[in-house]
Design a protein around this motif. Structure first.
Motif, short mmCIF file in Angstrom:
data_model
loop_
_atom_site.label_atom_id
_atom_site.label_comp_id
_atom_site.label_asym_id
_atom_site.label_seq_id
_atom_site.Cartn_x
_atom_site.Cartn_y
_atom_site.Cartn_z
N ASP A 81 0.79 -1.23 0.00
CA ASP A 81 0.00 0.00 0.00
C ASP A 81 0.83 1.28 0.00
N GLY A 82 2.15 1.19 0.26
CA GLY A 82 2.97 2.38 0.29
C GLY A 82 2.61 3.34 1.41
N ARG A 83 1.87 2.87 2.40
CA ARG A 83 1.43 3.71 3.51
C ARG A 83 2.01 3.23 4.85
N GLY A 84 1.89 1.93 5.11
CA GLY A 84 2.45 1.36 6.31
C GLY A 84 1.65 1.66 7.56
N ASP A 118 10.16 -2.59 3.32
CA ASP A 118 8.81 -2.06 3.28
C ASP A 118 8.67 -0.94 2.25
N ASP A 119 9.55 -0.92 1.24
CA ASP A 119 9.48 0.11 0.23
C ASP A 119 8.85 -0.36 -1.07
N ALA A 120 8.21 -1.54 -1.04
CA ALA A 120 7.61 -2.09 -2.26
C ALA A 120 6.47 -1.21 -2.73
N THR A 121 6.18 -1.30 -4.02
CA THR A 121 5.07 -0.54 -4.59
C THR A 121 3.93 -1.47 -4.93
N THR A 122 2.80 -0.89 -5.23
CA THR A 122 1.60 -1.66 -5.50
C THR A 122 1.81 -2.58 -6.69
#
Length: 240
Positions: free
Chosen positions: A170-173, A227-231
């Protein structure tokens, strides 16, 4: 590296509390404001076997199964960087609303999954902490299907996997200090957003075959890109 810090034993009264949660008004047993026909029941036949059941009542509500770690003796909570893995058998009856999710102090909700059989190939994946959402259409998802779900509660991105493949980040965490209790339940839709059960249906169910939580054994700063993955392209952000 990680270690298993929680293995669900749904029969355990020290791990899980049945039929009450502060995610429901006054702790339950009903939640009509969320379009639910639920009447939470402590009967172990509705949750303690790993089969989460709902049966029709004479008053128009449904007895439903819910388990939570909130208020239990062990009071287990997932926290930032944990990875939850679960294998579930999805329900097939209209009106069934299964979910695995988190909750603490009126919020901190991340939905490992929600499912409605009227959208047969769709999983709903949601981070309500920082509002990241996806409607995932996938050929592995169908009424009665057995699927493996994984969620990593990353500081800057919550990452979901389906059958071992990443399907959404989600790129939000959830931030660095997040922690929350677990909830596993089967709700019944009241008809506002999804169809309620057919008139002839008297029982609904789905099964959680296993659920574990893994925790990192090394500091997260040693793995700064996890945790820097994108959708992923298989998830859509619009309505089903």
């Amino acid at each position: 590296m990680s270690d298993v810090v929680f293995t669900a034993d749904f029969t355990s009264t020290s791990q899980w509390v049945a039929s009450r949660s502060w995610a429901y008004p006054d702790g339950g047993p009903t939640n009509p404001g969320d379009d639910k026909l639920d009447h939470l029941t402590p009967d172990p036949a509705y949750s303690r076997t790993g089969a989460f059941r709902a049966t029709r009542r004479t008053d128009g509500r449904w007895n439903t199964g819910l388990l939570t770690t909130e208020g239990s003796d062990e009071a287990f909570m997932v926290r930032t960087w944990d990875r939850l893995q679960a294998r579930v058998r999805l329900p097939s009856g209209l009106g069934a609303w299964p979910a695995i999710w988190t909750w603490r102090d009126g919020g901190n909700e991340v939905d490992v999954f929600e499912y409605h059989p009227d959208n047969p190939d769709l999983l709903e994946l949601s981070n309500h902490v920082r509002e990241g959402h996806a409607y995932l259409h996938h050929p592995a998802v169908s009424p009665g299907a057995v699927i493996d779900l994984g969620v990593t509660f990353g500081r800057r991105s919550v990452v979901w996997t389906l059958n071992g493949t990443q399907v959404f980040a989600d790129g939000r965490g959830v931030g660095s200090g997040w922690h929350a209790h677990l909830i596993v339940n089967l709700s019944v839709c009241a008809g506002r957003y999804h169809p309620c059960p057919d008139a002839e249906t008297t029982e609904l169910s789905y099964r959680v075959e296993n659920l574990t939580v893994h925790r990192r054994l090394i500091p997260p700063e040693a793995e700064p890109h996890d945790d820097d993955a994108t959708t992923a392209g298989t998830a859509a952000d619009g309505p089903p």
